[in-house]
Design an enzyme around this catalytic site. Structure first.
Site, mmCIF file in Angstrom:
data_model
loop_
_atom_site.group_PDB
_atom_site.id
_atom_site.type_symbol
_atom_site.label_atom_id
_atom_site.label_comp_id
_atom_site.label_asym_id
_atom_site.label_seq_id
_atom_site.Cartn_x
_atom_site.Cartn_y
_atom_site.Cartn_z
ATOM 1 N N ALA B 21 0.853 -1.192 0.000
ATOM 2 C CA ALA B 21 0.000 0.000 0.000
ATOM 3 C C ALA B 21 0.886 1.237 0.000
ATOM 4 O O ALA B 21 2.096 1.143 0.207
ATOM 5 C CB ALA B 21 -0.891 -0.009 1.241
ATOM 6 N N CYS B 22 0.277 2.396 -0.222
ATOM 7 C CA CYS B 22 0.989 3.671 -0.148
ATOM 8 C C CYS B 22 1.698 3.761 1.198
ATOM 9 O O CYS B 22 1.083 3.433 2.213
ATOM 10 C CB CYS B 22 -0.019 4.814 -0.285
ATOM 11 N N PRO B 23 2.951 4.130 1.286
ATOM 12 C CA PRO B 23 3.817 4.697 0.264
ATOM 13 C C PRO B 23 4.739 3.677 -0.405
ATOM 14 O O PRO B 23 5.706 4.073 -1.048
ATOM 15 C CB PRO B 23 4.658 5.694 1.068
ATOM 16 N N GLY B 24 4.451 2.382 -0.245
ATOM 17 C CA GLY B 24 5.337 1.348 -0.786
ATOM 18 C C GLY B 24 5.652 1.495 -2.273
ATOM 19 O O GLY B 24 6.825 1.518 -2.662
ATOM 20 N N ASP B 48 -2.738 0.270 -5.551
ATOM 21 C CA ASP B 48 -3.044 1.293 -4.548
ATOM 22 C C ASP B 48 -3.535 2.573 -5.231
ATOM 23 O O ASP B 48 -2.813 3.161 -6.043
ATOM 24 C CB ASP B 48 -1.770 1.574 -3.734
#
Lengths: 136, 83
Positions: B21-24, B48
């Site tokens: 998910a963000c920020p991945g 995402d």
């Protein structure tokens, strides 16, 4: 280069994770970041921290929050800090008062992520010069 | 660019960040773009929704060219050219 300053006053894992997410955005943008660890937040950075993890927001328990993070492969707050520190210039300063409140008076009492101790004057000067200032 | 033109591009780097998910995905993109040459194409796969907005804006700020996004079933492909 854009400079971001974060005043971090909480050692709750939800707020620490939030700061980790902010550090990720800063790392993607190659920002210079200074994190000033104030009051209770210093406990989270203690080496061999004996404190129990807790949430600042009680809508989830620690276990529920961790489980939710795992489901979407979100790193722990500590992993966020470690990963982003490798990607951009992030300096983590422990307020000397916060250090004492947490039971740490020497840099060696804290995990390796910590760069130095600081006084409140340094935090305020940095905040004044920063492009972005966030207080958590 | 049309979806067909985007899908026909050969990425020098393909980042599969669908599991995060963000920020991945943004962090994965940031790491990966350092490994390719100027002018090379990079494709980022993500599921995402926040990433769909973040990566084009990030690319613009960092001097890369955002070429477009292709919606797939349950995820999307974002195409960038390194500047």
């Amino acid at each position: 280069m854009t400079k971001m300053v974060i005043g971090l006053s909480s050692c709750s894992i939800d707020k620490l994770t939030g700061v980790g997410v902010m550090l990720s955005g800063a790392a993607a943008d190659d920002m210079d970041v200074e994190v000033f660890v104030l009051v209770n937040a210093a406990r989270a950075f203690l080496k061999n921290n004996p404190a129990e993890e807790f949430m600042s927001d009680t809508c989830l328990t620690v276990a529920e929050f961790k489980s939710a993070c795992e489901k979407v492969s979100t790193p722990s707050w500590l992993q966020f800090f470690e990963m982003t520190k490798e990607m951009t210039n992030i300096k983590i300063n422990i307020c000397s008062l916060a250090g004492k409140l947490a039971g740490g008076e020497k840099k060696e009492d804290f995990i390796d992520l910590v760069d130095d101790f600081c006084g409140i004057g340094e935090y305020l000067d940095s905040a004044k010069e920063a492009d972005i200032h966030i207080s958590v | 660019m049309t979806n067909e033109e985007l899908l026909a591009l050969t990425g020098a780097k393909v980042v599969d960040a669908r599991g995060t998910a963000c920020p991945g995905p943004l962090l994965e993109a940031k790491k990966a773009i350092g490994t390719i040459n100027t002018g090379d194409i990079m494709e980022v796969m993500s599921a995402d929704e926040g990433t769909k907005r973040d990566i084009p804006k990030w690319a613009e700020k960092k001097g890369h060219e955002y070429l477009g996004t292709v919606e797939e079933s349950g995820f999307f492909r974002i195409y960038l050219k390194k500047g």
